[in-house]
Design a protein around this motif. Structure first.
Motif, short mmCIF file in Angstrom:
data_model
loop_
_atom_site.label_atom_id
_atom_site.label_comp_id
_atom_site.label_asym_id
_atom_site.label_seq_id
_atom_site.Cartn_x
_atom_site.Cartn_y
_atom_site.Cartn_z
N PRO A 107 0.80 -1.24 0.00
CA PRO A 107 0.00 0.00 0.00
C PRO A 107 0.83 1.28 0.00
CG PRO A 107 -0.08 -1.09 2.14
CD PRO A 107 0.57 -2.05 1.21
N ASP A 108 2.06 1.21 0.46
CA ASP A 108 2.91 2.41 0.48
C ASP A 108 3.66 2.63 -0.83
OD1 ASP A 108 2.18 2.96 3.13
OD2 ASP A 108 3.80 1.73 3.94
N ALA A 109 3.55 1.68 -1.73
CA ALA A 109 4.28 1.79 -3.00
C ALA A 109 3.82 3.01 -3.78
CB ALA A 109 4.09 0.53 -3.83
N GLU A 110 4.79 3.71 -4.35
CA GLU A 110 4.50 4.85 -5.22
C GLU A 110 4.76 4.51 -6.68
OE1 GLU A 110 5.64 8.70 -2.67
OE2 GLU A 110 7.20 7.14 -2.63
N PHE A 111 5.68 3.58 -6.89
CA PHE A 111 6.01 3.09 -8.23
C PHE A 111 6.12 1.57 -8.16
CE2 PHE A 111 7.69 7.35 -7.96
CZ PHE A 111 7.42 7.92 -9.19
N LYS A 171 5.59 15.03 -6.49
CA LYS A 171 6.28 14.97 -5.19
C LYS A 171 7.79 14.94 -5.36
CE LYS A 171 6.72 11.92 -1.14
NZ LYS A 171 6.19 10.67 -0.51
N TYR A 172 8.27 14.15 -6.32
CA TYR A 172 9.71 13.98 -6.53
C TYR A 172 10.24 14.78 -7.73
CZ TYR A 172 9.02 10.16 -3.24
OH TYR A 172 8.69 9.42 -2.13
N ASN A 173 9.35 15.58 -8.34
CA ASN A 173 9.74 16.46 -9.46
C ASN A 173 10.45 15.66 -10.55
OD1 ASN A 173 9.98 18.93 -10.81
ND2 ASN A 173 12.00 19.33 -9.95
N ILE A 215 14.10 5.82 -14.87
CA ILE A 215 14.00 4.82 -13.80
C ILE A 215 15.08 5.06 -12.75
CG2 ILE A 215 14.28 2.35 -13.29
CD1 ILE A 215 12.81 1.82 -15.95
N LYS A 216 16.28 5.43 -13.19
CA LYS A 216 17.34 5.75 -12.24
C LYS A 216 16.95 6.95 -11.38
CE LYS A 216 22.33 6.53 -11.85
NZ LYS A 216 22.25 7.67 -10.92
N SER A 274 15.52 9.14 -6.12
CA SER A 274 14.60 9.96 -5.33
C SER A 274 14.25 9.32 -3.99
CB SER A 274 13.31 10.19 -6.11
OG SER A 274 12.48 9.03 -6.11
N LYS A 275 14.57 8.03 -3.83
CA LYS A 275 14.23 7.26 -2.62
C LYS A 275 12.72 7.06 -2.47
CE LYS A 275 18.59 7.17 -1.63
NZ LYS A 275 19.38 5.96 -1.93
N ALA A 276 12.00 7.11 -3.57
CA ALA A 276 10.57 6.81 -3.54
C ALA A 276 10.34 5.35 -3.17
CB ALA A 276 9.96 7.10 -4.91
N GLU A 277 9.12 5.04 -2.74
CA GLU A 277 8.76 3.65 -2.46
C GLU A 277 8.55 2.95 -3.80
OE1 GLU A 277 8.49 1.89 0.45
OE2 GLU A 277 9.45 3.63 1.37
N PHE A 278 9.47 2.09 -4.15
CA PHE A 278 9.56 1.52 -5.50
C PHE A 278 9.62 0.00 -5.37
CE2 PHE A 278 12.22 2.02 -9.69
CZ PHE A 278 11.20 1.41 -10.40
#
Length: 264
Positions: A98-102, A148-150, A172-173, A178-182
């Motif tokens: 549920p916390d995944a952003e990508f 959020k991560y521009n 993708i890099k 960005s340290k997003a939840e991936f």
């Protein structure tokens, strides 16, 4: 949650774009950005077609990021049909994470004996190495995460630039950095039907192609490129009817690596 499939294409009529939604097995909302000479907007049912006259692969992918409207957006290319239950598959993935952003899903390459793009387990992405094999198709994201991560595609990369390839790898890099939840998923979301030889952007193992590869590989592997360039040269030596010698391939890869400072 509103799902929306994002499809970049070029030089198609409205009817051809509508036919594309059937070919790609899109069952719900869809945004197609079509690079043509004149600007227009066409909406039919759940399909929106934006005809835009900017040029370039990265520009078109940025068009999709800028104009997407789904809470969750699904990136595919115009030669990548989705599996029949794609919304259910994505919904189950976000329920599990549920916390995944990508989430980057798996695919099948039909022109290579129906091989899977990867045989890796589902896991949280920590390093670029976890997803370095991937291209753009199969990336699913929450729209709010882009702002959020521009995040955007690097417009110095991809056709018609000198550096012709690698816009997907750099994007993708940027997600990883960005340290997003991936999350990397082993579930198959799409099928790649067309072979790279049919791409208008791929003209074979040309000097520009090898230079482009050297540039992108230097960016994504800055510390190991000095060693990896020999591995890449060996792979290219026997790929796609390459005519260059091993020594020439290494020279072109090194030439490309010197251009990386102008890209980032």
């Amino acid at each position: 949650m509103k799902y929306q499939v994002l499809v970049p294409t070029h030089h198609k009529t409205i009817d051809e774009c509508l036919d594309l939604t059937k070919k790609l097995k899109i069952a719900g909302n869809c945004l197609i950005t079509n690079q043509v000479s004149e600007i227009s907007e066409f909406v039919q049912s759940s399909t929106k077609i934006l005809s835009i006259n900017n040029i370039g692969v990265s520009n078109n992918r940025n068009n999709l990021l800028n104009y997407c409207e789904g809470d969750i957006c699904i990136c595919i290319d115009d030669d990548c049909p989705l599996v029949d239950n794609y919304e259910e598959l994505i919904n189950n993935a976000f329920k599990k994470y549920p916390d995944a952003e990508f989430i980057l899903f798996n695919g099948i390459v039909t022109h290579e004996n129906n091989r899977l793009i990867h045989n890796k387990k589902t896991k949280k992405v920590i390093r670029f190495k976890d997803v370095s094999y991937a291209g753009g198709p199969g990336l699913v994201f929450k729209k709010e995460a882009i702002k959020k991560y521009n995040l955007s595609y690097n417009t110095k990369v991809g056709f018609p630039n000198k550096i012709q390839i690698g816009e997907d790898s750099l994007f993708i890099k940027s997600i990883v950095d960005s340290k997003a939840e991936f999350i990397r998923s082993s579930d198959v979301l799409f099928v790649i039907q067309d072979d790279v030889d049919n791409s208008v952007y791929f003209k074979g193992v040309t000097e520009d192609f090898v230079i482009s590869k050297g540039c992108i590989d230097k960016i994504v592997h800055p510390y190991l490129f000095w060693l990896l360039k020999y591995r890449y040269a060996l792979k290219l030596k026997h790929w796609r009817n390459n005519k260059f010698s091993l020594r020439k391939l290494v020279t072109l890869l090194k030439e490309g690596s010197k251009l990386s400072k102008d890209i980032i």
